[in-house]
Design an enzyme around this catalytic site. Structure first.
Site, PDB file in Angstrom:
ATOM      1  N   ASP A  36      15.867 -73.933-115.600  1.00  0.00           N
ATOM      2  CA  ASP A  36      14.503 -74.459-115.757  1.00  0.00           C
ATOM      3  C   ASP A  36      14.523 -75.603-116.769  1.00  0.00           C
ATOM      4  OD1 ASP A  36      11.582 -74.661-115.998  1.00  0.00           O
ATOM      5  OD2 ASP A  36      11.509 -72.611-115.232  1.00  0.00           O
ATOM      6  N   VAL A  60      15.906 -79.278-111.530  1.00  0.00           N
ATOM      7  CA  VAL A  60      16.432 -78.808-110.252  1.00  0.00           C
ATOM      8  C   VAL A  60      16.804 -79.962-109.303  1.00  0.00           C
ATOM      9  CG1 VAL A  60      14.269 -78.543-108.958  1.00  0.00           C
ATOM     10  CG2 VAL A  60      16.086 -76.883-108.665  1.00  0.00           C
ATOM     11  N   CYS A  85      12.540 -71.193-107.024  1.00  0.00           N
ATOM     12  CA  CYS A  85      11.137 -70.946-107.416  1.00  0.00           C
ATOM     13  C   CYS A  85      10.529 -72.127-108.173  1.00  0.00           C
ATOM     14  CB  CYS A  85      11.041 -69.696-108.285  1.00  0.00           C
ATOM     15  SG  CYS A  85      11.508 -68.177-107.428  1.00  0.00           S
ATOM     16  N   SER A 147       4.676 -72.092 -99.449  1.00  0.00           N
ATOM     17  CA  SER A 147       3.300 -71.798 -99.869  1.00  0.00           C
ATOM     18  C   SER A 147       2.458 -71.724 -98.605  1.00  0.00           C
ATOM     19  CB  SER A 147       2.761 -72.928-100.749  1.00  0.00           C
ATOM     20  OG  SER A 147       1.346 -72.860-100.833  1.00  0.00           O
ATOM     21  N   TYR A 160       1.665 -81.745-101.868  1.00  0.00           N
ATOM     22  CA  TYR A 160       2.128 -80.355-102.041  1.00  0.00           C
ATOM     23  C   TYR A 160       2.352 -79.697-100.675  1.00  0.00           C
ATOM     24  CZ  TYR A 160       2.216 -75.552-103.826  1.00  0.00           C
ATOM     25  OH  TYR A 160       2.574 -74.255-104.129  1.00  0.00           O
ATOM     26  N   LYS A 164       5.860 -78.347 -99.081  1.00  0.00           N
ATOM     27  CA  LYS A 164       6.041 -76.921 -98.780  1.00  0.00           C
ATOM     28  C   LYS A 164       6.239 -76.686 -97.278  1.00  0.00           C
ATOM     29  CE  LYS A 164       5.873 -75.282-102.946  1.00  0.00           C
ATOM     30  NZ  LYS A 164       7.011 -74.556-103.523  1.00  0.00           N
ATOM     31  N   PHE A 193      -1.392 -66.593-106.299  1.00  0.00           N
ATOM     32  CA  PHE A 193      -0.813 -65.676-107.284  1.00  0.00           C
ATOM     33  C   PHE A 193      -1.242 -66.041-108.695  1.00  0.00           C
ATOM     34  CE2 PHE A 193       2.221 -62.656-105.439  1.00  0.00           C
ATOM     35  CZ  PHE A 193       2.042 -62.960-104.114  1.00  0.00           C
ATOM     36  N   THR A 195      -0.423 -66.891-111.872  1.00  0.00           N
ATOM     37  CA  THR A 195       0.675 -67.437-112.688  1.00  0.00           C
ATOM     38  C   THR A 195       0.126 -68.617-113.500  1.00  0.00           C
ATOM     39  OG1 THR A 195       1.343 -69.175-111.150  1.00  0.00           O
ATOM     40  CG2 THR A 195       2.279 -66.975-110.762  1.00  0.00           C
TER      41      THR A 195
HETATM   42  N1  LIG Z   1       1.127 -69.355-108.032  1.00  0.00           N
HETATM   43  C1  LIG Z   1       0.765 -69.477-106.781  1.00  0.00           C
HETATM   44  O1  LIG Z   1      -0.350 -69.115-106.385  1.00  0.00           O
HETATM   45  C2  LIG Z   1       1.716 -70.070-105.769  1.00  0.00           C
HETATM   46  C3  LIG Z   1       1.317 -70.069-104.421  1.00  0.00           C
HETATM   47  C4  LIG Z   1       2.162 -70.586-103.473  1.00  0.00           C
HETATM   48  C5  LIG Z   1       3.381 -71.102-103.847  1.00  0.00           C
HETATM   49  N2  LIG Z   1       3.751 -71.101-105.160  1.00  0.00           N
HETATM   50  C6  LIG Z   1       5.046 -71.677-105.487  1.00  0.00           C
HETATM   51  O2  LIG Z   1       5.792 -70.754-106.211  1.00  0.00           O
HETATM   52  C7  LIG Z   1       6.690 -71.442-107.081  1.00  0.00           C
HETATM   53  C8  LIG Z   1       6.518 -70.883-108.491  1.00  0.00           C
HETATM   54  O3  LIG Z   1       5.195 -71.162-108.907  1.00  0.00           O
HETATM   55  P1  LIG Z   1       4.530 -70.441-110.137  1.00  0.00           P
HETATM   56  O4  LIG Z   1       3.135 -70.150-109.749  1.00  0.00           O
HETATM   57  O5  LIG Z   1       5.400 -69.370-110.656  1.00  0.00           O
HETATM   58  O6  LIG Z   1       4.477 -71.680-111.151  1.00  0.00           O
HETATM   59  P2  LIG Z   1       4.840 -71.805-112.705  1.00  0.00           P
HETATM   60  O7  LIG Z   1       4.284 -73.111-113.118  1.00  0.00           O
HETATM   61  O8  LIG Z   1       4.443 -70.578-113.441  1.00  0.00           O
HETATM   62  O9  LIG Z   1       6.445 -71.864-112.686  1.00  0.00           O
HETATM   63  C9  LIG Z   1       7.122 -72.947-112.152  1.00  0.00           C
HETATM   64  C10 LIG Z   1       8.384 -73.156-112.963  1.00  0.00           C
HETATM   65  O10 LIG Z   1       9.103 -74.248-112.361  1.00  0.00           O
HETATM   66  C11 LIG Z   1       9.634 -75.025-113.418  1.00  0.00           C
HETATM   67  N3  LIG Z   1       9.908 -76.389-112.950  1.00  0.00           N
HETATM   68  C12 LIG Z   1       9.018 -77.353-112.584  1.00  0.00           C
HETATM   69  N4  LIG Z   1       9.665 -78.480-112.275  1.00  0.00           N
HETATM   70  C13 LIG Z   1      10.993 -78.232-112.437  1.00  0.00           C
HETATM   71  C14 LIG Z   1      12.164 -79.000-112.268  1.00  0.00           C
HETATM   72  N5  LIG Z   1      12.107 -80.293-111.879  1.00  0.00           N
HETATM   73  N6  LIG Z   1      13.366 -78.434-112.527  1.00  0.00           N
HETATM   74  C15 LIG Z   1      13.434 -77.142-112.935  1.00  0.00           C
HETATM   75  N7  LIG Z   1      12.364 -76.351-113.123  1.00  0.00           N
HETATM   76  C16 LIG Z   1      11.161 -76.895-112.868  1.00  0.00           C
HETATM   77  C17 LIG Z   1       8.559 -74.996-114.493  1.00  0.00           C
HETATM   78  O11 LIG Z   1       9.085 -75.367-115.765  1.00  0.00           O
HETATM   79  C18 LIG Z   1       8.111 -73.538-114.428  1.00  0.00           C
HETATM   80  O12 LIG Z   1       8.869 -72.715-115.297  1.00  0.00           O
HETATM   81  C19 LIG Z   1       6.360 -72.919-106.951  1.00  0.00           C
HETATM   82  O13 LIG Z   1       7.257 -73.518-106.039  1.00  0.00           O
HETATM   83  C20 LIG Z   1       4.969 -72.908-106.376  1.00  0.00           C
HETATM   84  O14 LIG Z   1       4.692 -74.069-105.628  1.00  0.00           O
HETATM   85  C21 LIG Z   1       2.944 -70.605-106.130  1.00  0.00           C
END
Ligand SMILES: NC(=O)c1ccc[n+]([C@@H]2O[C@H](COP(=O)([O-])OP(=O)(O)OC[C@H]3O[C@@H](n4cnc5c(N)ncnc54)[C@H](O)[C@@H]3O)[C@@H](O)[C@H]2O)c1
Length: 254
Positions: A36, A60, A85, A147, A160, A164, A193, A195
């Protein structure tokens, strides 16, 4: 793929859905590298989880950084899996008050969400292809995070949703191609979710979003995501598939 005594790399593992997977894997006896960004909570989460977990600061989208994280994982135990993730979700209209969608922002979203996911997939697959296969012929498993925006992108989600959707489309060709190495690929399409990604919303928006979810009428919990990821890791017959995890929600236009 067994979790015990295997290592796993979790991009975006410092927060939200990724962090929940990190905790699940360590609790199940796995070794984990959190890949991360430097400003994330990765260092403190790894310190909390002890010797079974390491933080490697990396973007990443960066080849050298992801290689370093994979190397760190293989030093802990044979690399059993990679969970993609990491993701970002800035909102912007295609034609907004200030003009057209910023092209650099569109590129950034595609770069992190799609190219970053592919970067991890290709480098983890290269490393896992060298594993000694299990009795089933399995060498590794890769779980991607799409997503429901891939299917029901809302206003402001052009970049986005496009990123996705591409992650979802990557699932089957990757599974087909990596099958000769005994590496499975599966994708989760999370709904809404609870988060930090969603934490920026006002209580009013959160309540209105939760009311659209048929059952259970609440946001998903990161542990529910991790539970599905665990099943994807452990069930060797799950391959090339995309699973919605969303309480039956179907998002409207906005
Ligand atoms: N939370 C939701 O409702 C939801 C819904 C659908 C999809 N998602 C997807 O799930 C995944 C996780 O989301 P989340 O809700 O846990 O978000 P979050 O913001 O809590 O966590 C995302 C993490 O990704 C890291 N990150 C961002 N850019 C980065 C990079 N270039 N290199 C390395 N790390 C990087 C961030 O530092 C963070 O720790 C994402 O891909 C998001 O699009 C989330």
């Amino acid at each position: 793929m067994q979790i015990q005594d295997r290592s796993f790399i979790v991009s975006g593992g410092a927060s939200g859905l990724g962090a929940s997977c990190v905790r699940m894997l360590v609790a199940a006896g796995g070794k984990v590298v959190i890949a991360d960004l430097g400003q994330s909570q990765g260092e403190s989460l790894a310190a909390e989880l002890g010797e079974a977990c390491r933080f490697v600061c990396c973007d990443v989208t960066d080849e050298a950084g992801v290689r370093e994280a994979i190397q760190a994982a293989t030093e802990l135990a044979p690399l059993g899996g990679a969970l993609a993730c990491a993701g970002i979700a800035p909102a912007a209209r295609i034609v907004g008050r200030d003009g057209p969608h910023d092209l650099a922002l569109f590129e950034k979203v595609v770069r992190v969400n799609l190219i970053g996911t592919f970067n991890l997939l290709r480098l983890a697959a290269e490393a896992m292809a060298k594993n000694t296969p299990t009795a089933d012929g399995e060498r590794g498993v890769i779980v991607l995070t799409s997503s429901i925006a891939a299917e029901e992108g809302q206003l402001g989600q052009a970049a986005y949703a496009a990123s996705k959707g591409a992650v979802a489309s990557l699932t089957l060709p990757a599974a087909r191609e990596l099958s000769k190495h005994g590496i499975r690929v599966g994708t989760v399409m999370p709904g809404i979710f609870d988060t930090p990604l969603m934490g920026v919303m006002s209580d009013e928006v959160r309540t209105s979003l939760a009311a659209q979810i048929p059952f259970p009428p609440r946001f998903g919990q990161p542990e529910e995501f991790a539970s599905l990821v665990r099943h994807l890791i452990e069930n060797v017959y799950l391959n090339g598939t995309i699973i919605r995890l969303d309480g039956a929600v179907r998002m409207g236009t906005k």
